[in-house]
Design an enzyme around this catalytic site. Structure first.
Site, PDB file in Angstrom:
ATOM      1  N   SER A 254     -10.160   8.544  12.996  1.00  0.00           N
ATOM      2  CA  SER A 254      -9.668   7.211  12.689  1.00  0.00           C
ATOM      3  C   SER A 254      -9.760   6.372  13.949  1.00  0.00           C
ATOM      4  O   SER A 254     -10.183   6.858  14.998  1.00  0.00           O
ATOM      5  CB  SER A 254      -8.217   7.278  12.222  1.00  0.00           C
ATOM      6  OG  SER A 254      -7.397   7.554  13.340  1.00  0.00           O
ATOM      7  N   LYS A 255      -9.318   5.131  13.828  1.00  0.00           N
ATOM      8  CA  LYS A 255      -9.406   4.215  14.966  1.00  0.00           C
ATOM      9  C   LYS A 255      -8.711   4.773  16.204  1.00  0.00           C
ATOM     10  O   LYS A 255      -9.075   4.457  17.321  1.00  0.00           O
ATOM     11  CB  LYS A 255      -8.782   2.870  14.601  1.00  0.00           C
ATOM     12  CG  LYS A 255      -9.669   2.107  13.640  1.00  0.00           C
ATOM     13  CD  LYS A 255      -9.258   0.652  13.550  1.00  0.00           C
ATOM     14  CE  LYS A 255     -10.146  -0.067  12.567  1.00  0.00           C
ATOM     15  NZ  LYS A 255      -9.445  -0.836  11.590  1.00  0.00           N
ATOM     16  N   ARG A 256      -7.689   5.590  15.982  1.00  0.00           N
ATOM     17  CA  ARG A 256      -6.959   6.179  17.113  1.00  0.00           C
ATOM     18  C   ARG A 256      -7.886   6.978  18.024  1.00  0.00           C
ATOM     19  O   ARG A 256      -7.631   7.158  19.194  1.00  0.00           O
ATOM     20  CB  ARG A 256      -5.885   7.146  16.597  1.00  0.00           C
ATOM     21  CG  ARG A 256      -4.579   6.499  16.225  1.00  0.00           C
ATOM     22  CD  ARG A 256      -3.552   7.554  15.858  1.00  0.00           C
ATOM     23  NE  ARG A 256      -4.062   8.531  14.905  1.00  0.00           N
ATOM     24  CZ  ARG A 256      -4.246   9.817  15.165  1.00  0.00           C
ATOM     25  NH1 ARG A 256      -3.960  10.306  16.341  1.00  0.00           N
ATOM     26  NH2 ARG A 256      -4.715  10.626  14.233  1.00  0.00           N
TER      27      ARG A 256
END
Ligand code: GLU
Length: 490
Positions: A254-256
């Protein structure tokens, strides 16, 4: 397989093209190119609120940039269009009518509140929330009463009881699902728009898709799609579900974990062939140890048998390593063109610079790029390396650097260096290499005693590009000025 392989990439235009989507597109494309099949791109825009033409353009742009072209579909045309789902509503309507007529589907008038109450009741009993079939057997009178109330129906698929649905997955083998517990699912929403599971079946069958290669997150949808094929009397395609992509901490990417969109890599100066090489290794494993693959070799070697069932882990260091490799292999001019926007943004250069409009400047930039090319993981990093070529006011990076210029041999080294340089008719890589060699020889000093002071006097730093690159880039005049300024600054 009868006839030719036909595969598709079917993105929902609800955001930019993501790494996972790009990988699905790539695997389909490689199969098509390897087996002489057709690659189709279809836009799945039935989520009216989240879909946009802007996202569609972004996805198509990213595919083109990656070099994943398509033979048929959106923006390409073909015999099975239109290729945007919202333009195919009559086809879904016709299939819905068939399912309603043969009893495989029915209208459901339940309200949101009723469905929510059912959901909560099931959850309270620890059961999987599902539709229990309240509208399954409505009488005509019952239906008329609900219509009179002004309720707008959805269409649900009548899931057969107690059926085991087997997905013969080309990657995962046999995967079995039970129909009980599935609940009759919605195939057409109350606004007349089909749901994904329904539209995908109609599209894949009418577009004569032979193989569906997509992410594992769709595996749980596949039994529903198989039931729809059965109810419509259609033969479905073969399926291959490719594993999820996880971050290094093993949670779903994910963006994390960093950038997830292809355009973000493009805008940092990653090369498309490097991204392709990286993406293919997220799931596919080559036969030997080699990890660098040109697209042509991938087309030759790719096969679904070597696509792994276990999740792939997104490793940015590996992408950087692969990209650095392709940057080193590229002609410097290619990197110059990619670097100019970053140099402009950093305030180092201005305007358009091409070999035609600024030949000298372009040549100078090419030398500069060559001097740092092997240190770049992606082109945007160039601005961290080239400050020394633009700032003539030298600052010592540390006290140690300053100390180097206080060593006793330094004045002699710098004088001899400047004399030799001044006498050189051509200052280029070869002549500077020769100069440096003769300098150590004549002064009878070790390389370090000679090269390090020159480097520090020219840049204030103890590390950086090779001197034989740096000296021609700076040129005689700037070198003379820098040396006298740094020595005055001691
Ligand atoms: N539109 C779906 C998605 O973007 C594609 C699903 C499929 O390939 O069947 O996830």
């Amino acid at each position: 397989m009868d006839g030719k392989l036909r595969v598709r990439f079917a993105p929902s235009p609800t955001g930019p093209l993501h790494i996972g989507g790009a990988r699905s597109a790539l695997f389909n494309w490689l199969l098509a190119r390897k087996l002489g099949g057709q690659m189709i791109v279809r836009i799945e825009d039935t989520d009216l609120e989240r879909s946009s033409r802007e996202s569609e353009e972004n996805i198509l742009d990213s595919l083109r940039w990656l070099g994943l072209d398509w033979d048929e579909g959106i923006a390409a045309g073909g015999d099975y269009g239109p290729y945007r789902q919202t333009e195919r509503l009559p086809l879904y309507r016709e299939a819905t009518d068939r399912l309603l007529a043969n009893g495989s589907a029915y209208y459901c008038y339940c309200t949101e509140e009723e469905l929510e109450a059912e959901r909560e009741a099931l959850l309270a009993k620890n059961e999987t929330p599902r539709y229990l079939g309240k509208c399954r057997n409505l009488t005509t009178a019952g239906r008329e009463r609900l219509v009179a109330e002004g309720r707008k129906p959805v269409v649900r698929f009548r899931v057969p009881d107690d059926q085991t649905i087997v997905v013969n997955d080309l990657v995962r083998g046999e995967v079995k699902f039970e129909s009980s517990g599935m609940g009759d699912f919605v195939i057409v929403k109350s606004d007349g728009i089909p749901t994904y599971n329904f539209a995908v079946v109609i599209d894949d069958s009418t577009m004569k898709i032979t193989h569906v290669v997509r992410g594992e997150e769709h595996l749980s949808n596949t039994p529903r799609q198989i039931l729809l094929y059965q109810a419509l009397g259609l033969k479905g395609p073969d399926f291959a579900h490719v594993s999820l992509i996880l971050g290094k901490d093993r949670s779903k990417m994910s963006k994390r974990h960093g950038s997830t969109a292809v355009e973000q890599y493009r805008s940092k100066g990653y090369l498309p062939e490097a991204l392709i090489n990286f993406l293919v290794l997220l799931g596919w494993s080559p036969v030997g140890e080699e990890e660098i693959f040109s697209v042509d070799r991938l087309i030759e070697q790719f096969s679904l048998d070597r696509v792994a069932k276990n999740p792939a882990v997104f490793d940015l260091d590996k992408l950087n390593w692969i990209n650095g490799y392709y940057i080193r292999q590229s002609p410097a001019e290619r990197i110059v063109d990619l670097a100019i926007p970053f140099l402009r943004e950093a305030g180092y250069v201005e305007g358009e610079i091409t070999p035609a409009n600024s030949p000298d400047k372009y040549k100078w930039l090419t030398l500069m790029v060559k001097s740092v090319q092997e240190h770049l993981a992606y082109v945007a990093q160039i601005t961290e390396h080239v400050g020394i070529f633009f700032h003539d006011d030298i600052r010592f990076e540390s006290e140690e650097a300053r100390e180097i210029l206080r060593e006793e041999q330094v004045p002699q080294v710098l004088d001899a260096f400047q004399d030799k340089l001044a006498a050189m008719p051509v200052v280029d890589e070869g002549s500077v290499k020769a100069l440096l060699k003769s300098l150590t020889k004549e002064l009878k000093l070790g390389g370090k005693k000679v090269y390090m002071p020159i480097r520090v006097a020219l840049t204030g730093q103890t590390h950086g590009p090779e001197l034989f690159y740096m000296i021609p880039i700076l040129g005689k005049e700037r070198i003379a000025k820098r040396i006298s300024a740094t020595m005055a600054n001691l």
